[in-house]
Design a protein around this motif. Structure first.
Motif, PDB file in Angstrom:
ATOM      1  N   VAL A   1       3.082 -12.654 -24.562  1.00 42.29           N
ATOM      2  CA  VAL A   1       3.380 -14.088 -24.676  1.00 42.29           C
ATOM      3  C   VAL A   1       4.506 -14.315 -25.681  1.00 42.29           C
ATOM      4  CG1 VAL A   1       2.463 -16.321 -25.400  1.00 42.29           C
ATOM      5  CG2 VAL A   1       1.066 -14.811 -23.985  1.00 42.29           C
ATOM      6  N   ILE A   2       4.397 -13.685 -26.860  1.00 41.39           N
ATOM      7  CA  ILE A   2       5.391 -13.868 -27.908  1.00 41.39           C
ATOM      8  C   ILE A   2       6.753 -13.340 -27.478  1.00 41.39           C
ATOM      9  CG2 ILE A   2       6.064 -13.113 -30.240  1.00 41.39           C
ATOM     10  CD1 ILE A   2       3.090 -13.282 -30.982  1.00 41.39           C
ATOM     11  N   GLN A   3       6.767 -12.165 -26.832  1.00 40.60           N
ATOM     12  CA  GLN A   3       8.039 -11.601 -26.380  1.00 40.60           C
ATOM     13  C   GLN A   3       8.681 -12.470 -25.293  1.00 40.60           C
ATOM     14  OE1 GLN A   3       9.616  -9.130 -27.862  1.00 40.60           O
ATOM     15  NE2 GLN A   3       7.877  -8.966 -29.268  1.00 40.60           N
ATOM     16  N   GLY A   4       7.836 -13.086 -24.460  1.00 38.76           N
ATOM     17  CA  GLY A   4       8.361 -14.014 -23.461  1.00 38.76           C
ATOM     18  C   GLY A   4       9.024 -15.221 -24.107  1.00 38.76           C
ATOM     19  N   LEU A   5       8.401 -15.723 -25.171  1.00 43.99           N
ATOM     20  CA  LEU A   5       8.984 -16.859 -25.900  1.00 43.99           C
ATOM     21  C   LEU A   5      10.269 -16.446 -26.615  1.00 43.99           C
ATOM     22  CD1 LEU A   5       5.720 -18.435 -27.375  1.00 43.99           C
ATOM     23  CD2 LEU A   5       7.106 -19.320 -25.485  1.00 43.99           C
ATOM     24  N   TYR A   6      10.303 -15.211 -27.145  1.00 45.64           N
ATOM     25  CA  TYR A   6      11.529 -14.707 -27.755  1.00 45.64           C
ATOM     26  C   TYR A   6      12.656 -14.653 -26.728  1.00 45.64           C
ATOM     27  CZ  TYR A   6       9.123 -13.156 -32.026  1.00 45.64           C
ATOM     28  OH  TYR A   6       8.428 -13.114 -33.203  1.00 45.64           O
ATOM     29  N   ALA A   7      12.316 -14.198 -25.528  1.00 43.77           N
ATOM     30  CA  ALA A   7      13.321 -14.099 -24.457  1.00 43.77           C
ATOM     31  C   ALA A   7      13.901 -15.470 -24.132  1.00 43.77           C
ATOM     32  CB  ALA A   7      12.693 -13.473 -23.208  1.00 43.77           C
TER      33      ALA A   7
END
Length: 406
Positions: free
Chosen positions: A268-274
């Motif tokens: 989830v966090i990496q998706g938001l970073y992307a």
């Protein structure tokens, strides 16, 4: 003179008859030309599929190279072939199928979908993947729960029309919700697919709302449900660490992803970073960094985050505009359908498409817990494309019966 006049009158009559025949022929030609087919809907779907294939290749080539013996086109080639076959299937359905036939077959489709879902759970043909047993292998592997959506879309309108004036009663509403609930139960307990079960129930509720003459009870029910959900979220937030269980853990991850990195929070966090790193115009097609194993299987549920990273906010808005136009075409067909059955089944298709788009994007943005719902026509998944295109074929079949007054 008399003979000449008779001859002239005969010529005039002949000319009148020939002129009348020409007018009739012209009318017939005009009627033939007046046959409607929503090419705009078909074009919008093809455009979405082509865009999806480009983004799928960009999001999946690294993962495909690592896990499929250097075949970086593994996911792209498979999806492209299925998509092409699905487009041809949709066109054939629209031409060869009179959607009124679905009213006669809707009961069979309803029962058949339940049988297929039961086979997933109780027969050796059920296939388990990623910790869930949702697939059925009949020579071709697919998810029967996708057929359950179509079963509800074609069967509930049939029952609504047969009920007629009885739709005013509470008994009719309860019966229709039970019909939708049985399919939702099958999706949840026979194929372990809660997200599909929720979509099925949502489709059923909207179809019942459209078929019911009164709006007030549904508005009250909707407001009550929103209040209950709000209260439930507040309770969960205050007792977040006391929750246990697989699906409960998803809620915990949604509420506090940084404290649940090992249980899905990392994705989830990496998706938001992307999404955040893409800016307005993105890093450029193919230049995503998060897809390099940071977001597992980025070509599936999280592909919207890769779109945002590579194409930015501009690319995300473009995707939303394409989906918006697709939904507008479905709304147009539902509004102009020649009968109530056509209106209701296309409305069911509209609700299904809209819900999947909204829920997928909300998951990527961490507005709701992870559901496993794909982004229509863009995420990787053969079953999803085939059944979505079958619905498009049904909508096009309805569009062919539309007649416009001139």
């Amino acid at each position: 003179m008399t003979a000449g006049r008779r001859k002239n009158s005969a010529v005039i009559k002949t000319n009148k008859h020939s002129t009348g025949a020409k007018i009739v022929k012209r009318k017939k030609r005009t009627e033939r030309k007046a046959v409607y087919f929503d090419y705009n809907l078909l074009a919008s779907v093809i455009l979405l599929i082509c865009f999806g294939l480009i983004m799928l290749y960009s999001a999946s080539y690294y993962d495909a190279f690592r896990h499929h013996k250097g075949n970086y086109m593994f996911f792209f080639r498979k999806q492209a072939l299925i998509s092409l076959a699905s487009i041809i299937m949709a066109v054939m359905i629209s031409i060869l199928l009179d959607y009124h036939l679905l009213a006669k077959l809707s009961g069979v489709i309803y029962v058949f979908s339940l049988i297929l879902m039961a086979m997933v759970r109780f027969s050796p043909l059920g296939v388990e993947s990623h910790g869930s047993k949702r697939w059925l292998n009949l020579g071709i592997q697919f998810q029967p729960s996708e057929l359950a959506k179509i079963a509800v879309i074609v069967f509930i309108p049939t029952v609504i029309i047969k009920m007629g004036k009885q739709m005013k009663s509470l008994k009719a509403v309860v019966i229709l919700l039970i019909i939708g609930g049985i399919q939702a139960f099958g999706a949840k307990f026979l194929t372990d697919n809660l997200s599909t079960a929720l979509i099925i129930m949502a489709i059923a509720c909207v179809l019942v709302y459209l078929g019911h003459p009164k709006n007030a009870p549904f508005v009250i029910a909707l407001v009550s449900a929103a209040i209950l959900i709000g209260v439930g979220v507040i309770i969960l937030k205050t007792n977040v660490h006391a929750i246990s269980g697989f699906r409960a853990q998803r809620v915990v991850t949604w509420l506090d992803p940084e404290e649940s990195l090992a249980d899905g929070g990392f994705q989830v966090i990496q998706g938001l970073y992307a999404i955040g790193s893409g800016g307005f115009f993105g890093k450029g097609l193919g230049n995503s960094e998060q897809k390099l194993s940071t977001i597992p299987e980025a070509q599936n549920d999280m592909i919207f985050s890769i779109i945002c990273e590579e194409l930015g906010v501009f690319g995300a808005l473009l995707v939303l505009l394409m989906f918006g136009y697709l939904l507008y075409r479905l709304f147009f067909i539902a509004q102009n359908a020649p009968d109530l059955y056509g209106t209701l089944i296309v409305s069911g298709i509209f609700v299904h498409m809209a819900l999947q788009v909204i829920l997928n994007i909300c998951v990527v943005l961490n507005i709701i817990p992870t559901t496993g719902i794909t982004l229509p026509f863009i995420s990787y998944g053969g079953t999803s494309v085939v059944f979505l295109m079958a619905e498009i074929g049904i909508a096009l079949s309805v569009s062919r019966k539309i007649k416009f007054e001139k």
